[in-house]
Each structure stands twice: as structure tokens, then as C-alpha cells.
Design an enzyme around this catalytic site. Structure first.
Site, PDB file in Angstrom:
ATOM      1  N   GLU A   1     -19.510  15.542  35.260  1.00 36.37           N
ATOM      2  CA  GLU A   1     -20.232  14.286  35.045  1.00 36.37           C
ATOM      3  C   GLU A   1     -20.855  13.772  36.330  1.00 36.37           C
ATOM      4  O   GLU A   1     -21.963  13.239  36.321  1.00 36.37           O
ATOM      5  CB  GLU A   1     -19.329  13.212  34.434  1.00 36.37           C
ATOM      6  CG  GLU A   1     -20.124  11.979  34.085  1.00 36.37           C
ATOM      7  CD  GLU A   1     -19.410  11.014  33.157  1.00 36.37           C
ATOM      8  OE1 GLU A   1     -19.892   9.867  33.064  1.00 36.37           O
ATOM      9  OE2 GLU A   1     -18.402  11.381  32.540  1.00 36.37           O
ATOM     10  N   THR A   2     -20.178  13.944  37.444  1.00 36.10           N
ATOM     11  CA  THR A   2     -20.741  13.493  38.715  1.00 36.10           C
ATOM     12  C   THR A   2     -22.018  14.250  39.045  1.00 36.10           C
ATOM     13  O   THR A   2     -23.034  13.647  39.416  1.00 36.10           O
ATOM     14  CB  THR A   2     -19.713  13.644  39.850  1.00 36.10           C
ATOM     15  OG1 THR A   2     -18.560  12.866  39.545  1.00 36.10           O
ATOM     16  CG2 THR A   2     -20.287  13.208  41.185  1.00 36.10           C
TER      17      THR A   2
END
Length: 144
Positions: A62-63
Site C-alpha cells: 500500500e505504501t
């Protein structure tokens, strides 16, 4: 705030790194809207049995996708993750996990990424799909 140590990274990256990025040992080596590459150590990111934590895979995926989405929508808007799906293929006990987020669709408000996570031997340990939404940073639920 983390410093952009790599001259190939955009200057704004140093302004958006989070405490979680630092805590998990994230380093980013490539950052464009189309592709983001980063790494995290297995050590310190394991579950009780000494294996890489599946949650760490989700954080890394997700980052990286969110950074790519942010690169695509800035300045003026920010990107937030709204959906993640991760399939864990195999375990890792040591070394580094490298993630590569590749843009699937860079729309005006919805941006999607395919994220491949591999171990030091190049074996895929996780495949994730992340969807981000571009939003106005002044919205009440987004802190500035």
C-alpha cells in the site's frame, strides 16, 4: 520527516515519509507515477514464528502504490488507499523484501496498482492489488 537520500527520488518525497515507513525500515529507490520500487528488512517485521508478517506485505504494497498515486496527482491533491487485496505465496525468514508497484490505471480520481513482492532470490512472496483515490487534502478527514 525522512530525507530523500537518493538524488533520483523527487524532492517532495522527503516531506511525505511517515513514522511507519521509518519504523518498518522502508527504503525507496524509484518513484514515478508508473512505477515505485522499495525494500523492507524481514528482521523486525515478523510474526511470532519468525516469518515475514503478512501485514508487513500489505504495508509495503500500500505504501508503494500510494506513493505512485501521489506522484500522479500532486500538486493539489493527495492519494489515499481505499482497497487492498494481497495473496501470500510463500514465507520469508531473513533478508530483504523488495516491492515493485506498477500502475494499472492512472485515472483522475481512481488509481490502481499491481504490486509484486519478492525475496532476495527473486522468488515472489506476495502479489497485491491496491486502489487509491485522489482527494482534496483540505477535506475534514484528511489532516494537513
Amino acid at each position: 520527516m525522512a530525507e530523500s537520500r537518493d538524488p533520483a527520488l523527487p524532492q517532495w518525497y522527503s516531506e511525505v515519509a511517515s513514522a511507519l515507513d521509518e519504523k518498518m525500515g522502508l527504503t525507496v529507490s524509484e518513484l514515478t507515477p508508473q512505477r515505485v520500487v522499495g525494500r523492507m528488512p524481514v528482521a523486525g517485521n515478523t510474526q511470532p514464528f519468525g516469518l515475514w508478517h503478512g501485514g508487513a506485505s500489505c504495508v509495503l504494497a500500500e505504501t508503494l502504490a500510494s506513493l505512485g498515486a501521489l506522484a500522479a496527482v500532486r500538486p493539489g491533491r493527495v492519494a489515499v488507499g481505499v482497497d487492498i487485496n494481497a495473496t501470500h505465496h510463500r514465507s520469508v525468514k531473513q533478508g530483504m523484501v523488495t516491492g515493485t508497484a506498477t500502475a494499472l490505471r492512472l485515472g483522475k480520481t481512481v488509481l490502481s496498482y499491481d504490486v509484486a513482492l519478492v525475496d532476495d532470490t527473486g522468488e515472489r512472496i506476495c502479489t497485491a492489488r491496491v486502489t487509491c483515490q485522489a482527494v482534496d487534502p483540505r477535506r475534514p478527514n484528511i489532516s494537513s
